[in-house]
Enzyme design. Sequence first.
Site, PDB file in Angstrom:
ATOM      1  N   LYS A  23       0.832  -1.209   0.000  1.00 32.20           N
ATOM      2  CA  LYS A  23       0.000   0.000   0.000  1.00 32.20           C
ATOM      3  C   LYS A  23       0.866   1.259   0.000  1.00 32.20           C
ATOM      4  CE  LYS A  23      -2.912   0.642   3.592  1.00 32.20           C
ATOM      5  NZ  LYS A  23      -2.719   1.932   4.275  1.00 32.20           N
ATOM      6  N   SER A  24       1.903   1.289   0.824  1.00 27.63           N
ATOM      7  CA  SER A  24       2.753   2.484   0.905  1.00 27.63           C
ATOM      8  C   SER A  24       3.399   2.781  -0.449  1.00 27.63           C
ATOM      9  CB  SER A  24       3.857   2.279   1.942  1.00 27.63           C
ATOM     10  OG  SER A  24       3.301   2.172   3.220  1.00 27.63           O
ATOM     11  N   ARG A  28       2.722   6.029  -3.258  1.00 29.99           N
ATOM     12  CA  ARG A  28       3.860   6.843  -3.711  1.00 29.99           C
ATOM     13  C   ARG A  28       4.068   6.746  -5.215  1.00 29.99           C
ATOM     14  NH1 ARG A  28       4.187   5.632   1.502  1.00 29.99           N
ATOM     15  NH2 ARG A  28       5.496   6.802   2.956  1.00 29.99           N
ATOM     16  N   GLY A  95      -5.164   7.969   5.609  1.00 30.70           N
ATOM     17  CA  GLY A  95      -4.314   8.976   6.238  1.00 30.70           C
ATOM     18  C   GLY A  95      -3.042   9.207   5.440  1.00 30.70           C
ATOM     19  N   SER A 167       7.319   9.167  12.045  1.00 27.23           N
ATOM     20  CA  SER A 167       6.243   8.994  11.063  1.00 27.23           C
ATOM     21  C   SER A 167       6.761   9.156   9.644  1.00 27.23           C
ATOM     22  CB  SER A 167       5.133  10.019  11.330  1.00 27.23           C
ATOM     23  OG  SER A 167       4.281  10.093  10.195  1.00 27.23           O
ATOM     24  N   GLN A 169       4.891   9.210   7.156  1.00 29.81           N
ATOM     25  CA  GLN A 169       3.965  10.107   6.445  1.00 29.81           C
ATOM     26  C   GLN A 169       4.415  11.556   6.580  1.00 29.81           C
ATOM     27  OE1 GLN A 169       0.059   9.232   7.942  1.00 29.81           O
ATOM     28  NE2 GLN A 169       0.071   7.157   7.133  1.00 29.81           N
ATOM     29  N   ASP A 320       2.114  -1.207  11.881  1.00 27.31           N
ATOM     30  CA  ASP A 320       0.772  -1.665  11.499  1.00 27.31           C
ATOM     31  C   ASP A 320       0.499  -3.114  11.926  1.00 27.31           C
ATOM     32  OD1 ASP A 320       0.187   0.793  10.389  1.00 27.31           O
ATOM     33  OD2 ASP A 320       0.891   0.230   8.398  1.00 27.31           O
ATOM     34  N   LYS A 347      -4.079   5.817  14.795  1.00 27.89           N
ATOM     35  CA  LYS A 347      -4.229   5.137  13.497  1.00 27.89           C
ATOM     36  C   LYS A 347      -5.700   5.206  13.069  1.00 27.89           C
ATOM     37  CE  LYS A 347       0.042   4.174  12.957  1.00 27.89           C
ATOM     38  NZ  LYS A 347       0.763   4.917  11.928  1.00 27.89           N
ATOM     39  N   ARG A 394      -7.348  -3.154   9.861  1.00 29.17           N
ATOM     40  CA  ARG A 394      -6.394  -4.083  10.493  1.00 29.17           C
ATOM     41  C   ARG A 394      -6.946  -4.693  11.783  1.00 29.17           C
ATOM     42  NH1 ARG A 394      -2.372  -3.541   6.889  1.00 29.17           N
ATOM     43  NH2 ARG A 394      -1.856  -1.418   6.291  1.00 29.17           N
TER      44      ARG A 394
HETATM   45  C1  S3P Z   1       2.631   4.758   6.197  1.00 27.48           C
HETATM   46  C2  S3P Z   1       3.219   5.106   7.379  1.00 27.48           C
HETATM   47  C3  S3P Z   1       2.728   4.664   8.693  1.00 27.48           C
HETATM   48  C4  S3P Z   1       1.762   3.485   8.583  1.00 27.48           C
HETATM   49  C5  S3P Z   1       0.771   3.668   7.472  1.00 27.48           C
HETATM   50  C6  S3P Z   1       1.476   3.839   6.139  1.00 27.48           C
HETATM   51  C7  S3P Z   1       3.191   5.283   4.937  1.00 27.48           C
HETATM   52  O1  S3P Z   1       2.052   5.741   9.303  1.00 27.48           O
HETATM   53  O2  S3P Z   1       1.086   3.269   9.793  1.00 27.48           O
HETATM   54  O3  S3P Z   1      -0.104   2.545   7.386  1.00 27.48           O
HETATM   55  O4  S3P Z   1       2.872   4.743   3.863  1.00 27.48           O
HETATM   56  O5  S3P Z   1       3.981   6.238   5.013  1.00 27.48           O
HETATM   57  P1  S3P Z   1       2.836   6.884  10.159  1.00 27.48           P
HETATM   58  O6  S3P Z   1       3.684   7.652   9.247  1.00 27.48           O
HETATM   59  O7  S3P Z   1       1.735   7.709  10.741  1.00 27.48           O
HETATM   60  O8  S3P Z   1       3.598   6.111  11.183  1.00 27.48           O
END
Ligand code: S3P
Length: 437
Positions: A23-24, A28, A95, A167, A169, A320, A347, A394
């Site tokens: 997913k990450s 991107r 998020g 983080s 993100q 996660d 989360k 999750r």
């Molecule tokens: C993610 C970062 C994590 C993770 C999320 C995906 C990302 O969050 O929990 O599911 O793709 O950068 P945080 O940056 O808030 O830790």
Amino acid sequence: MSQPLTASRSAHISGRVKVPGDKSISHRALILGALATGRTRIDGLLDSEDVLATARVVAALGAIVSQKDGVVEVLGQGVGGLRAPEGPLDFGNSGTSARLMLGVVAGHDMCASFTGDASLSRRPMGRVLEPLTAMGLSVEGEGDTLPLTVRGTADLIPIEYVLPVPSAQVKSSVLLAGLHAPGRTTVIEPLSTRDHTERMLAYFGAELDIEELDDGARAITLCGDAELRGAALIVPGDPSSAAFLVAAALICPDSEIVVENVLLNPTRTGFFETLQEMGAEIEVLDPRQEGGEPVGDLRVKTSALKGVRVPPERAPSMIDEYPVLAAVAAFSDGETRMEGLAELKVKESDRLAATAEGLAACGVDVEVDDDVLIVRGARTVKGGAEVATHLDHRIAMAFLTLGLGAEEPVTADDGSMIATSFPGFAALMSGLGARIA
Ligand code: S3P
């Protein structure tokens, strides 16, 4: 509408499977594709609600996204080349998408409104708004949760920013904004978080400098006014999705599975390392590099597990996976102590509370002490509960996994959220012999 799912005691989980794309990396790939010049071809993009939200958002900002024979193509508009959206940008439950796109919009002279579902509208955005406003983003109103209206600028100021929370993100949002800023933008992370943004930026041609500091922190510096060139990408399988299959194979008797093509980037493998410390039989077959990321196939067999202490510095590499680790810990001998879990509270749900509540409802001896989760395992887990998933995919999957090993069936009150990250979860599990209906 909520769709309850129920998992019942299972054995002989077996087979070879692939999990959907990470997913990450999928988010991107779409975002950098939109900011690049020329075409980006993405093979294995995760086809989930969260990633679809990102695809819709980059399209609303002027990127052209199409799909043919399972390959997604993005025709990018170049750094700074996106256009103002006609309506609000809806991020659904995601998020990651909302926070990364705040960084992208920051560097464009445009106004945009960000909205999301009830879960996303409770999540803190102040953590990205703080560095982004220091760079020049304006925010309408006082709040730090969605819905939010922001105005970006083509004259961002590059900054040096020390992450106050570990983080990826926040790091990624600042780096994406830095693409449009003249000069060097630096993010310093005291604890390493997933590094897909850095890897992919370099792959698309951005100039990055990554330095390990004396205290173990990492400083990531990006040269602004960057030019990104469209690229071809292969998205490996998501280790955070593989985690549920691995957990099911460990706790269900007489099981053996191979999960193929799993992303094994060291910033994501804390869960598998912890399981190995607990005594899990997990073997990495055919470790290899694909699309600039390490991947491998995981062979997992039913294992007798013991409780361990999971140190706080490991949290970012498995953030996660704590709900499903807690489910596995319930079947392990002795105490598993998971430390440094403050981030779990923000989360898709308050995952610390949701995990503890669900475990207690299933008869597991569990305790929360501030940001520490303690599970005292036993060979048998009662189950027999309906667990509240709080719009959290999750939490739903973790408790369905627990139900596969419990004496009595466990119901997740709403399985519909699973589509945000793992479409086809129940069918894939059932194909391996798990009883989920
Ligand atoms: C993610 C970062 C994590 C993770 C999320 C995906 C990302 O969050 O929990 O599911 O793709 O950068 P945080 O940056 O808030 O830790």
